[in-house]
Motif scaffolding. Structure first.
Motif, mmCIF file in Angstrom:
data_model
loop_
_atom_site.group_PDB
_atom_site.id
_atom_site.type_symbol
_atom_site.label_atom_id
_atom_site.label_comp_id
_atom_site.label_asym_id
_atom_site.label_seq_id
_atom_site.Cartn_x
_atom_site.Cartn_y
_atom_site.Cartn_z
ATOM 1 N N ILE A 220 44.114 38.101 37.010
ATOM 2 C CA ILE A 220 43.615 38.025 38.375
ATOM 3 C C ILE A 220 44.535 38.819 39.298
ATOM 4 C CG2 ILE A 220 42.399 35.847 38.110
ATOM 5 C CD1 ILE A 220 44.798 34.437 39.374
ATOM 6 N N PRO A 221 43.977 39.450 40.333
ATOM 7 C CA PRO A 221 44.796 40.296 41.213
ATOM 8 C C PRO A 221 45.943 39.579 41.911
ATOM 9 C CG PRO A 221 42.464 40.807 41.500
ATOM 10 C CD PRO A 221 42.527 39.576 40.640
ATOM 11 N N PRO A 222 45.775 38.350 42.452
ATOM 12 C CA PRO A 222 46.912 37.750 43.155
ATOM 13 C C PRO A 222 48.167 37.607 42.297
ATOM 14 C CG PRO A 222 44.899 36.568 43.681
ATOM 15 C CD PRO A 222 44.567 37.510 42.564
ATOM 16 N N MET A 223 47.973 37.505 40.976
ATOM 17 C CA MET A 223 49.116 37.368 40.079
ATOM 18 C C MET A 223 49.572 38.709 39.502
ATOM 19 S SD MET A 223 49.750 34.229 40.292
ATOM 20 C CE MET A 223 49.016 32.644 40.677
ATOM 21 N N GLY A 224 48.922 39.788 39.932
ATOM 22 C CA GLY A 224 49.296 41.107 39.427
ATOM 23 C C GLY A 224 48.879 41.359 38.001
ATOM 24 N N THR A 225 47.941 40.543 37.486
ATOM 25 C CA THR A 225 47.544 40.663 36.082
ATOM 26 C C THR A 225 46.155 41.267 35.895
ATOM 27 O OG1 THR A 225 46.810 38.353 36.172
ATOM 28 C CG2 THR A 225 49.015 38.778 35.304
ATOM 29 N N ALA A 226 45.515 41.694 36.993
ATOM 30 C CA ALA A 226 44.263 42.448 36.880
ATOM 31 C C ALA A 226 44.585 43.934 36.753
ATOM 32 C CB ALA A 226 43.390 42.201 38.106
ATOM 33 N N TRP A 227 43.689 44.669 36.116
ATOM 34 C CA TRP A 227 43.905 46.109 35.882
ATOM 35 C C TRP A 227 43.210 46.877 37.001
ATOM 36 C CZ3 TRP A 227 41.396 49.629 31.704
ATOM 37 C CH2 TRP A 227 42.217 50.731 31.433
ATOM 38 N N ALA A 330 44.212 35.327 51.010
ATOM 39 C CA ALA A 330 45.515 35.739 51.546
ATOM 40 C C ALA A 330 46.454 36.184 50.430
ATOM 41 C CB ALA A 330 46.135 34.587 52.338
ATOM 42 N N MET A 331 46.439 35.454 49.311
ATOM 43 C CA MET A 331 47.277 35.851 48.162
ATOM 44 C C MET A 331 46.840 37.207 47.630
ATOM 45 S SD MET A 331 47.938 32.399 45.899
ATOM 46 C CE MET A 331 46.204 32.003 45.691
ATOM 47 N N MET A 332 45.520 37.411 47.587
ATOM 48 C CA MET A 332 44.990 38.683 47.099
ATOM 49 C C MET A 332 45.432 39.837 48.008
ATOM 50 S SD MET A 332 42.119 39.715 45.007
ATOM 51 C CE MET A 332 40.569 40.511 45.279
ATOM 52 N N ARG A 333 45.306 39.643 49.302
ATOM 53 C CA ARG A 333 45.692 40.689 50.248
ATOM 54 C C ARG A 333 47.184 41.014 50.108
ATOM 55 N NH1 ARG A 333 43.124 38.908 53.914
ATOM 56 N NH2 ARG A 333 41.525 40.483 54.285
ATOM 57 N N GLY A 334 47.975 40.002 49.931
ATOM 58 C CA GLY A 334 49.400 40.221 49.774
ATOM 59 C C GLY A 334 49.759 40.970 48.505
ATOM 60 N N ALA A 335 48.896 40.888 47.497
ATOM 61 C CA ALA A 335 49.167 41.549 46.215
ATOM 62 C C ALA A 335 48.644 42.974 46.168
ATOM 63 C CB ALA A 335 48.553 40.742 45.073
ATOM 64 N N GLY A 337 46.987 44.764 48.971
ATOM 65 C CA GLY A 337 47.005 45.538 50.209
ATOM 66 C C GLY A 337 45.652 45.644 50.873
ATOM 67 N N GLU A 338 45.665 46.105 52.101
ATOM 68 C CA GLU A 338 44.464 46.126 52.944
ATOM 69 C C GLU A 338 43.408 47.104 52.428
ATOM 70 O OE1 GLU A 338 42.677 43.941 55.487
ATOM 71 O OE2 GLU A 338 44.864 43.786 55.412
ATOM 72 N N GLU A 339 43.825 48.240 51.932
ATOM 73 C CA GLU A 339 42.858 49.246 51.475
ATOM 74 C C GLU A 339 42.023 48.726 50.319
ATOM 75 O OE1 GLU A 339 40.802 52.884 51.243
ATOM 76 O OE2 GLU A 339 42.068 52.019 52.821
ATOM 77 N N ALA A 340 42.665 48.096 49.336
ATOM 78 C CA ALA A 340 41.928 47.560 48.194
ATOM 79 C C ALA A 340 41.011 46.417 48.608
ATOM 80 C CB ALA A 340 42.896 47.090 47.111
ATOM 81 N N MET A 341 41.384 45.674 49.643
ATOM 82 C CA MET A 341 40.587 44.529 50.070
ATOM 83 C C MET A 341 39.210 44.939 50.589
ATOM 84 S SD MET A 341 42.029 41.624 49.440
ATOM 85 C CE MET A 341 41.175 40.459 50.508
ATOM 86 N N ARG A 342 39.010 46.200 50.889
ATOM 87 C CA ARG A 342 37.677 46.667 51.293
ATOM 88 C C ARG A 342 36.659 46.470 50.175
ATOM 89 N NH1 ARG A 342 36.560 51.628 52.115
ATOM 90 N NH2 ARG A 342 38.260 52.546 50.923
ATOM 91 N N HIS A 343 37.149 46.351 48.941
ATOM 92 C CA HIS A 343 36.261 46.207 47.786
ATOM 93 C C HIS A 343 36.343 44.812 47.164
ATOM 94 C CE1 HIS A 343 35.953 50.501 48.256
ATOM 95 N NE2 HIS A 343 37.221 50.680 47.948
ATOM 96 N N ALA A 344 36.867 43.849 47.936
ATOM 97 C CA ALA A 344 37.078 42.503 47.404
ATOM 98 C C ALA A 344 35.820 41.649 47.526
ATOM 99 C CB ALA A 344 38.239 41.839 48.131
#
Length: 452
Positions: A220-227, A330-335, A337-344
């Motif tokens: 999962i992205p918040p844990m840095g384990t998504a590709w 919020a955890m996802m955004r912190g992991a 960043g804002e640019e990637a969150m456009r596709h969340a």
């Protein structure tokens, strides 16, 4: 039918509901006033006067007084056995209350048939008052036979089949097989051995069906384990969970798993969250078969527009959890960043592209109460759904995912009488207040399993 030649020819119904807002979820999303149930099936839906003629001396009549009737809620990604073991604890609540250095507490492992059955039946008792009449167990099989919880092994599949055969389930269950670790690693040789050597229990028509296979592609992205295509704020792009010497070898193994499952005739549901993973999986699913197999992405936390377009063309579904935006956004955004969150969690974009969309709970990660998920879907500013879209994503599209849309998922004559009654007109309810709306009745197969 034995009684009459068609549903329209019936003399009287077993139950008639009148004076309400009956959300049919048919092709036109028609809202009717009344509905009639006969012998476990919907016999007529329409205006009050069109249904009134089916009221006979033994017909139960429910005066809705403007209340809403929905098709039974189909939670298309819910770990029922795990929920029964964990309740009332939820994983996200545990994580919020647990120091980062400590893992969430694990319940006593389910070791016996009696323990597994008790967990399943407890979940059934929890779901009926919520209006849930179907759910998908997304990952049960030999990959977890030695797992720490005992909630995901192949023995659980057999318990479901036995309970369904005994008529003890209050909800219809679809399951996916699992040939790797839950939220963990899998290998191509182990996956192929599972496909070749494991025989799941047979269907109990209408109540239990093993539809296909689940694959864990990444974390999962918040844990840095998504590709991800995009780098994490902390650096790196993550990787796949599939075993391999490097990214290319892991990717090739994942693609081979998908192809093998497809070649064996299975529906494929893939836990894929990172933008690079979702693209890779969609390309593999699109190459291996069309939408007739109803393959789908599970979670889909980060999906780019080009991936959504390919999903729509190949009729690959998206099964996601609207409640994650509030609990993990919020955890996802912190992991990432804002640019990637456009596709969340692009639920509105997915529907606009033509992707079949299912909303679900992933309970006990989140609450199994779909009303919270619906409220989240209706109030998210950048990806807000309409009420009709959200209802469909909890009813008819999950029926499509199950391969059962011909006989459940909407309130139309001839379909099974799976429905729930809410104590208000949903269209006139403030979306934020939906979690407080009472479910006053749940019916499965024409049988009332909850009533206030």
């Amino acid at each position: 039918m034995s009684r009459m030649g068609s549903w329209a020819d019936l003399d009287s119904a077993d139950l008639v509901m009148t004076g309400g807002k009956v959300h049919t979820v048919d092709t036109g999303d028609r809202v009717a006033e009344a509905i009639a149930i006969t012998a476990g099936r919907i016999s007529r839906v329409g205006a009050d006067e069109e249904v009134a003629c089916l009221v006979g001396p033994r017909t139960r009549v429910v005066r809705l007084a403007g209340r809403s009737v929905l098709p039974g809620i189909n939670d298309s990604h819910l770990h029922g056995t795990w929920l029964g073991q964990m309740w009332p604890s939820l994983l996200m609540d545990q994580m919020a209350a647990t120091p980062a250095a400590e893992p969430p507490k694990q319940r006593v492992r389910l070791e016996t048939s009696a323990q597994r059955r008790a967990a399943i039946l407890r979940a059934s008792q929890l779901l009926a008052p919520l209006g849930i009449t179907s759910y998908t167990e997304p990952g049960l099989g030999p990959g977890e036979d030695d797992g720490p919880s005992g909630c995901f092994g192949s023995a659980v599949l057999r318990e479901y089949a036995d309970l369904a055969a005994e008529g003890r389930l209050n909800a219809r269950v679809t399951a996916l097989m699992l040939f790797g670790e839950l939220d963990g690693a899998s290998s191509l040789p182990g996956f192929l051995a599972g496909l070749d050597g494991f025989t799941p229990p047979g269907d109990i028509p209408g109540w239990f069906h093993v539809a296909g296979v689940k694959i864990f592609a990444d974390g999962i992205p918040p844990m840095g384990t998504a590709w991800n295509d995009e780098p994490y704020i902390s650096g790196g792009h993550g990787s796949l969970l599939v075993e391999g010497a490097g990214d290319e070898e892991r990717e090739a193994a994942l693609i081979a798993m998908i192809g093998a499952a497809r070649a064996a005739g299975h529906q494929v549901g893939v836990h894929a969250t990172g933008s690079r993973t979702t693209r890779t999986v969609v390309n593999a699913l699109a190459a291996s078969g069309g939408g007739g197999d109803r393959h789908y992405i599970i979670h889909g936390d980060l999906i780019h527009p080009g991936t959504l377009a390919k999903m729509a063309t190949a009729r690959i579904g998206l099964n996601t959890q609207p409640g994650l935006v509030a609990t993990a956004g919020a955890m996802m955004r912190g992991a990432v960043g804002e640019e990637a969150m456009r596709h969340a969690w692009p639920v509105c974009d997915a529907l606009s592209a033509g992707v079949p969309l299912c909303l679900s709970s992933d309970s006990p990660v989140l609450t199994p109460d779909w009303r919270y998920g619906m409220a989240a879907a209706l109030t998210r500013p950048e990806q807000r759904l309409t009420l009709a879209q959200a209802i469909r994503a909890y009813t008819m599209t999950p029926a499509w995912q199950d391969g059962a849309d011909s006989w459940k998922g909407s309130l139309e004559a001839g379909k099974v009488a799976d429905l729930c009654v809410l104590e208000t007109d949903l269209a006139e309810t403030d979306p934020a207040a939906i979690p407080q709306v009472t479910v006053s009745m749940t019916m499965v197969d024409g049988r009332v399993v909850h009533e206030l």
